[in-house]
Write a protein that holds these residues in place. Structure first.
Motif, PDB file in Angstrom:
ATOM      1  N   ILE A  64      30.083 -20.760  67.218  1.00 40.86           N
ATOM      2  CA  ILE A  64      29.582 -19.843  68.237  1.00 40.86           C
ATOM      3  C   ILE A  64      28.178 -19.392  67.835  1.00 40.86           C
ATOM      4  CG2 ILE A  64      29.955 -17.681  69.464  1.00 40.86           C
ATOM      5  CD1 ILE A  64      32.059 -19.815  70.019  1.00 40.86           C
ATOM      6  N   VAL A  65      27.209 -19.650  68.687  1.00 38.27           N
ATOM      7  CA  VAL A  65      25.818 -19.310  68.409  1.00 38.27           C
ATOM      8  C   VAL A  65      25.489 -17.897  68.869  1.00 38.27           C
ATOM      9  CG1 VAL A  65      23.412 -19.942  68.849  1.00 38.27           C
ATOM     10  CG2 VAL A  65      25.137 -21.724  68.585  1.00 38.27           C
ATOM     11  N   ALA A  66      25.949 -17.538  70.071  1.00 33.10           N
ATOM     12  CA  ALA A  66      25.648 -16.216  70.621  1.00 33.10           C
ATOM     13  C   ALA A  66      26.556 -15.944  71.806  1.00 33.10           C
ATOM     14  CB  ALA A  66      24.184 -16.129  71.046  1.00 33.10           C
ATOM     15  N   PHE A  67      26.629 -14.654  72.183  1.00 36.05           N
ATOM     16  CA  PHE A  67      27.333 -14.220  73.377  1.00 36.05           C
ATOM     17  C   PHE A  67      26.298 -13.673  74.352  1.00 36.05           C
ATOM     18  CE2 PHE A  67      30.313 -13.991  69.896  1.00 36.05           C
ATOM     19  CZ  PHE A  67      31.498 -14.485  70.425  1.00 36.05           C
ATOM     20  N   VAL A  68      26.281 -14.182  75.564  1.00 35.33           N
ATOM     21  CA  VAL A  68      25.238 -13.807  76.520  1.00 35.33           C
ATOM     22  C   VAL A  68      25.849 -13.564  77.896  1.00 35.33           C
ATOM     23  CG1 VAL A  68      23.487 -15.149  75.298  1.00 35.33           C
ATOM     24  CG2 VAL A  68      24.793 -16.218  77.150  1.00 35.33           C
ATOM     25  N   PRO A  69      25.162 -12.798  78.769  1.00 32.93           N
ATOM     26  CA  PRO A  69      25.635 -12.647  80.146  1.00 32.93           C
ATOM     27  C   PRO A  69      25.630 -13.998  80.845  1.00 32.93           C
ATOM     28  CG  PRO A  69      23.970 -10.990  79.610  1.00 32.93           C
ATOM     29  CD  PRO A  69      23.965 -11.978  78.491  1.00 32.93           C
ATOM     30  N   ALA A  70      26.617 -14.226  81.701  1.00 27.23           N
ATOM     31  CA  ALA A  70      26.740 -15.521  82.373  1.00 27.23           C
ATOM     32  C   ALA A  70      25.509 -15.850  83.201  1.00 27.23           C
ATOM     33  CB  ALA A  70      27.992 -15.528  83.252  1.00 27.23           C
ATOM     34  N   LYS A  92      45.250 -18.148  67.105  1.00 27.44           N
ATOM     35  CA  LYS A  92      44.887 -16.725  67.141  1.00 27.44           C
ATOM     36  C   LYS A  92      43.384 -16.512  67.289  1.00 27.44           C
ATOM     37  CE  LYS A  92      45.826 -12.226  65.105  1.00 27.44           C
ATOM     38  NZ  LYS A  92      46.616 -11.462  64.118  1.00 27.44           N
ATOM     39  N   PRO A  93      42.530 -17.203  66.510  1.00 23.57           N
ATOM     40  CA  PRO A  93      41.082 -17.056  66.762  1.00 23.57           C
ATOM     41  C   PRO A  93      40.707 -17.439  68.189  1.00 23.57           C
ATOM     42  CG  PRO A  93      41.446 -18.127  64.653  1.00 23.57           C
ATOM     43  CD  PRO A  93      42.784 -18.042  65.331  1.00 23.57           C
ATOM     44  N   TYR A  94      41.363 -18.450  68.728  1.00 19.43           N
ATOM     45  CA  TYR A  94      41.096 -18.868  70.107  1.00 19.43           C
ATOM     46  C   TYR A  94      41.460 -17.762  71.088  1.00 19.43           C
ATOM     47  CZ  TYR A  94      41.866 -21.265  74.560  1.00 19.43           C
ATOM     48  OH  TYR A  94      41.849 -21.623  75.879  1.00 19.43           O
ATOM     49  N   GLU A  95      42.646 -17.183  70.925  1.00 18.70           N
ATOM     50  CA  GLU A  95      43.085 -16.122  71.828  1.00 18.70           C
ATOM     51  C   GLU A  95      42.200 -14.888  71.688  1.00 18.70           C
ATOM     52  OE1 GLU A  95      45.131 -14.003  74.679  1.00 18.70           O
ATOM     53  OE2 GLU A  95      45.047 -16.152  74.246  1.00 18.70           O
ATOM     54  N   LEU A  96      41.765 -14.600  70.468  1.00 19.66           N
ATOM     55  CA  LEU A  96      40.861 -13.474  70.245  1.00 19.66           C
ATOM     56  C   LEU A  96      39.532 -13.698  70.961  1.00 19.66           C
ATOM     57  CD1 LEU A  96      40.242 -10.813  68.810  1.00 19.66           C
ATOM     58  CD2 LEU A  96      39.509 -12.126  66.822  1.00 19.66           C
ATOM     59  N   LEU A  97      38.995 -14.914  70.855  1.00 23.43           N
ATOM     60  CA  LEU A  97      37.746 -15.241  71.548  1.00 23.43           C
ATOM     61  C   LEU A  97      37.936 -15.119  73.053  1.00 23.43           C
ATOM     62  CD1 LEU A  97      34.863 -16.390  71.674  1.00 23.43           C
ATOM     63  CD2 LEU A  97      35.863 -18.681  71.575  1.00 23.43           C
ATOM     64  N   ARG A  98      39.043 -15.621  73.568  1.00 26.42           N
ATOM     65  CA  ARG A  98      39.292 -15.577  75.010  1.00 26.42           C
ATOM     66  C   ARG A  98      39.340 -14.146  75.523  1.00 26.42           C
ATOM     67  NH1 ARG A  98      42.979 -14.993  78.850  1.00 26.42           N
ATOM     68  NH2 ARG A  98      44.490 -14.161  77.379  1.00 26.42           N
ATOM     69  N   ARG A 103      36.956  -9.276  78.070  1.00 28.86           N
ATOM     70  CA  ARG A 103      36.710  -7.836  78.049  1.00 28.86           C
ATOM     71  C   ARG A 103      35.222  -7.519  78.117  1.00 28.86           C
ATOM     72  NH1 ARG A 103      39.654  -4.086  73.607  1.00 28.86           N
ATOM     73  NH2 ARG A 103      41.417  -5.158  74.575  1.00 28.86           N
ATOM     74  N   SER A 104      34.393  -8.359  77.527  1.00 24.72           N
ATOM     75  CA  SER A 104      32.958  -8.082  77.492  1.00 24.72           C
ATOM     76  C   SER A 104      32.210  -8.662  78.685  1.00 24.72           C
ATOM     77  CB  SER A 104      32.345  -8.638  76.206  1.00 24.72           C
ATOM     78  OG  SER A 104      32.452 -10.057  76.170  1.00 24.72           O
ATOM     79  N   SER A 105      32.906  -9.464  79.517  1.00 26.57           N
ATOM     80  CA  SER A 105      32.284 -10.120  80.680  1.00 26.57           C
ATOM     81  C   SER A 105      31.089 -10.974  80.259  1.00 26.57           C
ATOM     82  CB  SER A 105      31.857  -9.073  81.726  1.00 26.57           C
ATOM     83  OG  SER A 105      32.972  -8.348  82.193  1.00 26.57           O
ATOM     84  N   LYS A 106      31.212 -11.632  79.129  1.00 23.25           N
ATOM     85  CA  LYS A 106      30.153 -12.502  78.642  1.00 23.25           C
ATOM     86  C   LYS A 106      30.647 -13.936  78.537  1.00 23.25           C
ATOM     87  CE  LYS A 106      27.708  -8.990  75.888  1.00 23.25           C
ATOM     88  NZ  LYS A 106      26.450  -9.027  76.642  1.00 23.25           N
ATOM     89  N   VAL A 107      29.722 -14.841  78.279  1.00 25.80           N
ATOM     90  CA  VAL A 107      30.053 -16.221  77.946  1.00 25.80           C
ATOM     91  C   VAL A 107      29.510 -16.493  76.557  1.00 25.80           C
ATOM     92  CG1 VAL A 107      30.072 -17.011  80.331  1.00 25.80           C
ATOM     93  CG2 VAL A 107      27.937 -17.057  79.049  1.00 25.80           C
ATOM     94  N   ALA A 108      30.049 -17.510  75.908  1.00 21.64           N
ATOM     95  CA  ALA A 108      29.627 -17.833  74.549  1.00 21.64           C
ATOM     96  C   ALA A 108      28.862 -19.149  74.537  1.00 21.64           C
ATOM     97  CB  ALA A 108      30.833 -17.932  73.613  1.00 21.64           C
ATOM     98  N   VAL A 109      27.704 -19.151  73.892  1.00 25.75           N
ATOM     99  CA  VAL A 109      26.954 -20.381  73.663  1.00 25.75           C
ATOM    100  C   VAL A 109      27.435 -20.946  72.333  1.00 25.75           C
ATOM    101  CG1 VAL A 109      24.680 -21.402  73.317  1.00 25.75           C
ATOM    102  CG2 VAL A 109      24.971 -19.535  74.962  1.00 25.75           C
ATOM    103  N   ALA A 110      27.824 -22.217  72.328  1.00 18.44           N
ATOM    104  CA  ALA A 110      28.426 -22.813  71.140  1.00 18.44           C
ATOM    105  C   ALA A 110      27.827 -24.182  70.853  1.00 18.44           C
ATOM    106  CB  ALA A 110      29.936 -22.942  71.314  1.00 18.44           C
ATOM    107  N   LYS A 111      27.974 -24.625  69.603  1.00 19.51           N
ATOM    108  CA  LYS A 111      27.547 -25.959  69.192  1.00 19.51           C
ATOM    109  C   LYS A 111      28.760 -26.708  68.671  1.00 19.51           C
ATOM    110  CE  LYS A 111      23.660 -26.188  66.838  1.00 19.51           C
ATOM    111  NZ  LYS A 111      22.666 -25.872  65.789  1.00 19.51           N
TER     112      LYS A 111
END
Length: 228
Positions: A64-70, A92-98, A103-111
């Protein structure tokens, strides 16, 4: 729907045959390897083991590189879509990320690495799974057609863990897309340079075996926030 190439004069189908330039022999797929052509025209053989052993963080994991607004992601950057799911130790890490994304209404930029290259992806919550990219409506599979494990049943994520993940998402909200680099390409160039020079490529460090008992998500989240 897809088309076939045909010979306009007689209507015959055109096929792509794989022929060796040295002996003119037509080859089967299992007889074909891969090589990288250097600036001098030399072909350096690259094996599956070379690619699997590259010291690259994203080779066997999603970073996960960053969390940003969609709405901060330019749609022109969005490409192929994939469904992402996890079970076992990764559930569990997957469910936590989901839940944190929800909850934060963000999307995650990932590599992540896939098909011999490192790729940039966009993770967003979609029902109980996550996906990235946009497609035509008739190209999108319904989520009930995908065997996505229900992590809400198999694992328990506490409010404190989700709150910590949201804090991490807020901490990693700043992202300059121009600063992102394809580390897979850089690692592959090192492998090619080593083999072209008759040396053994640097091996990746063996990953420590993980188990559900030793994964302390709160400790990992706190450390990630501190590092960020």
């Amino acid at each position: 729907m897809s088309f076939r190439q045909t010979h306009l004069a007689v209507g015959g189908r055109i096929r792509n045959r794989k022929v060796c330039e040295v002996d003119g022999q037509e080859l089967r797929q299992d007889e074909i390897g891969r090589g990288y052509e250097t600036a001098t025209g030399t072909l350096v053989e690259i094996t599956d083991a070379d690619l699997d052993n590259m010291p690259l963080p994203t080779a066997k994991a999603i970073e996960i590189v960053a969390f940003v607004p969609a709405d901060s992601i330019d749609p022109i950057q969005i490409g192929a879509s994939y469904y992402l799911a996890a079970d076992g130790v990764g559930a569990k890490p997957y469910e936590l990320l989901r839940q944190a994304l929800q909850r934060s209404s963000k999307v995650a930029v990932a590599k992540f690495a896939m098909r011999d290259r490192e790729r940039l992806g966009l993770l967003r919550v979609m029902d109980k799974g996550s996906s990235c990219g946009l497609r035509w409506p008739d190209e999108i599979r319904a989520t009930d057609q995908v065997p996505v494990p229900d992590t809400t049943v198999t694992v328990t994520v506490t409010d404190a863990e989700v709150d910590a993940a949201v804090v991490l998402a807020e901490t990693l909200s700043g992202l300059d897309m121009s600063e992102l680099r394809d580390e897979y390409r850089a690692a592959l160039e090192q492998v090619v340079a080593a083999k072209a020079g008759g040396e053994r490529p640097a091996a990746a460090q063996p990953a420590e075996p993980a188990s559900a008992e030793v994964v302390d998500l709160m400790a990992m989240l706190e450390k990630s926030v501190a590092d960020a």
